[in-house]
Write a protein that holds these residues in place. Structure first.
Motif, PDB file in Angstrom:
ATOM      1  N   PRO A 373      33.054  42.090  38.564  1.00  0.00           N
ATOM      2  CA  PRO A 373      32.902  41.818  39.912  1.00  0.00           C
ATOM      3  C   PRO A 373      34.296  41.641  40.539  1.00  0.00           C
ATOM      4  O   PRO A 373      35.450  41.483  39.891  1.00  0.00           O
ATOM      5  CB  PRO A 373      32.154  40.813  39.657  1.00  0.00           C
ATOM      6  N   PRO A 374      34.300  41.456  41.697  1.00  0.00           N
ATOM      7  CA  PRO A 374      35.647  41.092  42.535  1.00  0.00           C
ATOM      8  C   PRO A 374      36.344  40.033  42.201  1.00  0.00           C
ATOM      9  O   PRO A 374      37.383  39.811  42.279  1.00  0.00           O
ATOM     10  CB  PRO A 374      35.180  41.141  44.086  1.00  0.00           C
ATOM     11  N   ILE A 375      35.359  38.900  41.569  1.00  0.00           N
ATOM     12  CA  ILE A 375      35.756  37.560  41.282  1.00  0.00           C
ATOM     13  C   ILE A 375      35.168  37.447  39.846  1.00  0.00           C
ATOM     14  O   ILE A 375      33.837  37.513  39.714  1.00  0.00           O
ATOM     15  CB  ILE A 375      35.665  36.510  42.176  1.00  0.00           C
ATOM     16  N   GLY A 376      35.870  36.604  39.097  1.00  0.00           N
ATOM     17  CA  GLY A 376      35.153  36.108  37.949  1.00  0.00           C
ATOM     18  C   GLY A 376      35.174  37.112  36.770  1.00  0.00           C
ATOM     19  O   GLY A 376      35.828  37.944  36.777  1.00  0.00           O
ATOM     20  N   ASN A 377      34.456  36.792  35.554  1.00  0.00           N
ATOM     21  CA  ASN A 377      34.349  37.550  34.492  1.00  0.00           C
ATOM     22  C   ASN A 377      33.412  38.750  34.350  1.00  0.00           C
ATOM     23  O   ASN A 377      32.519  38.506  35.028  1.00  0.00           O
ATOM     24  CB  ASN A 377      34.207  36.694  33.450  1.00  0.00           C
ATOM     25  N   GLY A 378      33.730  39.873  33.780  1.00  0.00           N
ATOM     26  CA  GLY A 378      32.983  40.961  33.670  1.00  0.00           C
ATOM     27  C   GLY A 378      32.052  41.026  32.535  1.00  0.00           C
ATOM     28  O   GLY A 378      31.972  39.973  31.750  1.00  0.00           O
TER      29      GLY A 378
END
Length: 599
Positions: A373-378
């Protein structure tokens, strides 16, 4: 009196198909209740064996058969897996996917393009029925009447009206006959309300404008109006809007856009094909809508359904390529060897709630996915080792991603469907892992542009293989369009070839500044893919009149019609043909009439 008639083989095949459909007619009312229920989901299935008998013991789902191997089922949300366990005769299932109308725009000009090249031919479409699946038609428009004021519309099936009489083989909507329409016209002429007799009203001017290009009639000798087949008859289907359950199921959330669904389109095709067999008149069906959902290779259910229907002589289908070439809704990439990784970057507009991406590989290649994602963990790598078609749901912050891996039972290609609900705005990265690579190419599509907000797009655009379904069907006669004045391709027009390498579009035609008719009898000038397809539809109607009605080519099937179109093109100097933008070249009606020897 014209001498067209279906061959014995044609009539036998229709009779055999009809016998397969008779069994479901007694359950029409039940299917109607299930199908129109906004809380029920619709699926397109393919089956083997006696599917109707298999459904006799099923109380929570309803079925309607649309062909020897095709059917629609309606059932409550969340019951699909139960149905698949209870009915092993179902060998393939697909959701009802979103479609949208072919784009066009009204142009403020008094100058328009005479696509008939100023020719004067004896061909006028008489004896041919043009089926139009769209938003309805202004049946009170005199351009769709004969000189004595009778309608040229032999039938209207309005899927949005549920209070009248439905077609015999279809569970919902209201059917109006030519006699009904003539009575409504007479009522209007005597000061009465015609809609008390025929309640059908067009949703907007789209369907009326398409019909005007194909077969609108001149109202006087001084009238400058031009159409391809002014003496043809019409059979019209007005599509209902997609159900809320379909929009929810597929993740379509853009506001203020008209969305239709593949289940209704299939029923419209069934209705018109049965009407063609009943009337025993040649029919060409124009389908001015499209979708990006599918492999763009002719292997999807709706494409193969078109192919199955048009095997019968005297029934053809025409489509345009849409306007997705510069829409950033298609991207592609290449692996050079097994074990490599490739990244697809997708921008998500802040207004976009959900994101759907489909990724297709050519057999025997296999891939797996990871989502960041644009922010945080994948997610990390999500291996494709679970059961075919089984979905995996993964929480990504406040977003929920659903991933499904499939292998096409038609050609063995792998495809992956990714639906991210409550998607963060910004740049999403989808990592494609090359688990097993031989060919190396992959293609990915978003929904068609009009179902997306402006900044939802692939960061890298591939303008090719951007023709919308069902234009990719093998038997579909497909048109792109060029600028009528400059005789050059329009950059936004959808481009071929198909993902499996077939030549589409077949031809192109001038699609800008086309005079047609709108609502309340007003003349309008339009430009766009929809107009171009309507012109080609008119050309096909003339070829069918020449071949089947006038008896010049009794053995006229799709392949021959395609050949007549291709041999009637003009080629621009310095351009190689066929090519993905214009197919085999620009159709010239003058050359077409010379080919048919009718000038």
């Amino acid at each position: 009196m014209y001498n067209y008639s279906a061959s014995y083989g044609d009539r036998y095949e229709h009779k055999k198909a009809q016998s397969n459909l008779n069994g479901f007619r007694q359950s029409n009312e039940r299917f109607k209740q299930f199908y129109l229920n906004p809380d029920y989901e619709t699926y397109i299935i393919e089956y083997t064996g006696d599917i109707l008998k298999a459904f006799e013991s099923i109380s929570y789902a309803a079925i309607t058969v649309t062909g020897p191997v095709f059917a629609l089922v309606a059932l409550p949300k969340g019951e699909l897996n139960t149905l698949l366990q209870d009915i092993p005769q179902i060998i393939y299932v697909e959701g009802s996917f979103p479609f949208s109308l072919s784009p066009y725009k009204v142009v403020n000009t008094n100058d328009y393009y005479n696509f008939m090249d100023g020719t004067n031919s004896a061909l006028n479409g008489e004896g041919i029925v043009v089926g139009i699946i769209d938003t309805g038609i202004d049946y009170l428009n005199p351009r769709f009447m004969t000189r004595d004021g009778n309608t040229r519309i032999i039938s209207i099936w309005d899927q949005t009206l549920q209070q009248g009489t439905s077609p015999k083989s279809i569970a919902y909507g209201t059917e109006f006959s030519k006699e009904d329409i003539d009575l409504a016209i007479k009522a209007k002429n005597t000061g009465k309300n015609p809609y008390d007799i025929v309640a059908h009203r067009p949703e907007n001017e789209h369907g009326t404008a398409m019909a005007g290009i194909i077969g609108g009639r001149r109202l006087s000798d001084k009238d400058f109006f031009t159409s391809a087949a002014p003496n043809c008859e019409f059979a019209v289907v007005k599509l209902k809007k997609a159900k809320e359950s379909t929009l929810e199921q597929t993740g379509v959330d853009k506001e203020g856009v008209d969305v239709y669904e593949s289940a209704d389109i299939r029923m419209a095709l069934l209705y018109l094909s049965e009407l063609q067999a009943k009337t025993n008149k040649p029919m060409v069906i124009y389908t001015p809508f499209g979708s990006n959902v599918g492999g763009h290779d002719g292997g999807g259910p709706i494409e193969r359904y078109v192919d199955s229907l048009t095997q019968r002589r005297g029934l053809e289908a025409v489509e345009n390529t849409g306007e997705e070439a510069l829409a950033n809704t298609h991207t592609s990439g290449m692996f050079s060897s097994t074990g490599e990784e490739r990244i697809i970057e997708v921008s998500v507009d802040p207004r976009q709630k959900n994101l759907y991406v489909s990724i297709w590989m050519r057999r025997p290649d296999r891939v797996s996915m990871g989502i960041n994602p644009p922010i945080g963990n994948g997610t990390g790598r999500i291996p494709s080792i679970f059961k075919e078609g089984e979905e995996v749901r993964i929480q990504i912050g406040e977003s929920i991603a659903t991933i499904k891996y499939y292998v096409s039972f038609i050609n063995g290609d792998q495809y992956v469907g990714i639906l991210i609900r409550n998607a963060y705005s910004g740049i999403w990265k989808i990592t494609v892992y090359g688990d097993y690579i031989v060919n190396g190419r992959f293609d990915a599509w978003l929904f068609q542009r009009d179902l997306l907000y402006e900044d939802t797009r692939f960061l890298i655009n591939d303008p090719f293989i951007t023709l919308r379904l069902p234009s990719t069907a093998t038997s579909m006669l497909t048109a792109s369009y060029f600028d009528s004045e400059t005789k050059t391709p329009v950059p936004i027009a959808g481009r071929g070839f198909t993902r499996d390498g077939r030549i589409k579009p077949d031809v192109c035609v001038g699609g800008t500044n086309i005079l047609t008719t709108g609502l309340n009898g007003a003349d309008i000038v339009i430009s766009g893919a929809g107009a171009a397809g309507a012109i080609i539809c008119g050309a096909v109607a003339l070829i069918m009149q020449w071949g089947l009605v006038l008896g010049n080519d009794k053995n006229l099937f799709t392949s021959k019609i395609r050949t007549y179109l291709i041999t009637s093109v003009t080629e621009m100097e310095g351009i190689t043909y066929p090519n993905p933008q214009s197919g085999y070249g620009m159709l010239s009606f003058k050359k077409l009439f010379e080919t048919l020897d009718v000038l």
